[in-house]
Design a protein around this motif. Structure first.
Motif, short mmCIF file in Angstrom:
data_model
loop_
_atom_site.label_atom_id
_atom_site.label_comp_id
_atom_site.label_asym_id
_atom_site.label_seq_id
_atom_site.Cartn_x
_atom_site.Cartn_y
_atom_site.Cartn_z
N MET A 1 7.58 -14.14 -10.38
CA MET A 1 6.40 -13.35 -10.13
C MET A 1 6.57 -12.69 -8.76
O MET A 1 6.97 -13.34 -7.81
N GLN A 2 6.23 -11.42 -8.70
CA GLN A 2 6.47 -10.68 -7.47
C GLN A 2 5.23 -9.88 -7.11
O GLN A 2 4.59 -9.27 -7.97
N VAL A 3 4.89 -9.91 -5.82
CA VAL A 3 3.76 -9.14 -5.32
C VAL A 3 4.23 -8.37 -4.09
O VAL A 3 4.88 -8.93 -3.21
N LEU A 4 3.92 -7.10 -4.06
CA LEU A 4 4.31 -6.28 -2.92
C LEU A 4 3.24 -6.35 -1.83
O LEU A 4 2.05 -6.30 -2.12
N VAL A 5 3.69 -6.47 -0.59
CA VAL A 5 2.79 -6.46 0.56
C VAL A 5 2.84 -5.05 1.14
O VAL A 5 3.87 -4.60 1.62
N ARG A 6 1.69 -4.39 1.09
CA ARG A 6 1.63 -3.02 1.58
C ARG A 6 0.93 -2.97 2.93
O ARG A 6 -0.12 -3.58 3.11
N ASN A 8 1.43 -4.41 5.70
CA ASN A 8 1.22 -5.73 6.30
C ASN A 8 -0.12 -6.36 5.93
O ASN A 8 -0.68 -7.16 6.68
N ASN A 9 -0.66 -6.00 4.77
CA ASN A 9 -1.93 -6.55 4.32
C ASN A 9 -1.64 -7.78 3.45
O ASN A 9 -1.63 -7.72 2.23
N VAL A 10 -1.43 -8.91 4.12
CA VAL A 10 -1.04 -10.14 3.43
C VAL A 10 -2.22 -10.71 2.64
O VAL A 10 -2.03 -11.26 1.55
N GLN A 12 -4.63 -9.17 1.03
CA GLN A 12 -4.77 -8.48 -0.25
C GLN A 12 -3.65 -8.91 -1.20
O GLN A 12 -3.89 -9.13 -2.38
N ALA A 13 -2.43 -9.07 -0.67
CA ALA A 13 -1.32 -9.51 -1.51
C ALA A 13 -1.57 -10.91 -2.05
O ALA A 13 -1.25 -11.21 -3.21
N LEU A 14 -2.16 -11.79 -1.23
CA LEU A 14 -2.49 -13.14 -1.70
C LEU A 14 -3.53 -13.09 -2.82
O LEU A 14 -3.44 -13.84 -3.79
N ARG A 15 -4.54 -12.22 -2.68
CA ARG A 15 -5.55 -12.09 -3.72
C ARG A 15 -4.92 -11.63 -5.03
O ARG A 15 -5.22 -12.16 -6.10
N VAL A 16 -4.00 -10.67 -4.93
CA VAL A 16 -3.31 -10.17 -6.12
C VAL A 16 -2.47 -11.28 -6.75
O VAL A 16 -2.46 -11.46 -7.97
N LEU A 17 -1.77 -12.04 -5.91
CA LEU A 17 -0.94 -13.14 -6.41
C LEU A 17 -1.80 -14.19 -7.12
O LEU A 17 -1.45 -14.64 -8.22
N LYS A 18 -2.92 -14.56 -6.53
CA LYS A 18 -3.79 -15.56 -7.14
C LYS A 18 -4.32 -15.07 -8.49
O LYS A 18 -4.41 -15.83 -9.45
N ARG A 19 -4.67 -13.79 -8.56
CA ARG A 19 -5.18 -13.23 -9.80
C ARG A 19 -4.10 -13.26 -10.88
O ARG A 19 -4.36 -13.61 -12.03
N LYS A 20 -2.85 -12.92 -10.50
CA LYS A 20 -1.74 -12.96 -11.46
C LYS A 20 -1.50 -14.39 -11.95
O LYS A 20 -1.29 -14.62 -13.14
#
Length: 79
Positions: A1-6, A8-10, A12-20
Motif C-alpha cells: 500500500m502506498q500513499v504519496l506525501v504532497r 510535506n503534509n504528513v 493528510q497522508a496519514l488520514r489517506v493511509l488510515k482510510r485505505k
C-alpha cells in the motif's frame, strides 16, 4: 500500500493511509488475529456474519421494491 506525501503534509497522508487501511479491512483483521479463535467460535462468527449479510440484502431489496420505507436521511445543520 502506498500513499504519496504532497507538500510535506504528513497529516493528510496519514488520514489517506488510515482510510485505505479501513477499506481493505486491515484493522478488523488485526483485531481478529490478536488472539486465537477456536474453530467452534469461528464457525459461529462466520454463520452470524452470513445471516447478517442475507438480512441486509433482503432489507435493501424490500426497500427498493417499496415494501419497506427507505431509511431516514441524516440532517446536517448548516454552518
Amino acid at each position: 500500500m502506498q500513499v504519496l506525501v504532497r507538500e510535506n503534509n504528513v497529516e493528510q497522508a496519514l488520514r489517506v493511509l488510515k482510510r485505505k487501511m479501513q477499506r481493505e479491512g486491515l484493522f478488523r483483521e488485526m483485531r481478529d488475529r490478536r488472539a486465537y479463535e477456536k474453530p467452534s467460535e469461528k464457525r459461529a462468527r462466520e454463520k452470524a456474519e452470513a445471516i447478517r449479510r442475507v438480512r441486509k440484502l433482503a432489507r435493501k431489496k424490500a426497500q427498493r421494491e417499496g415494501l419497506l420505507p427507505a431509511p431516514k436521511k441524516k440532517v446536517v445543520p448548516a454552518r
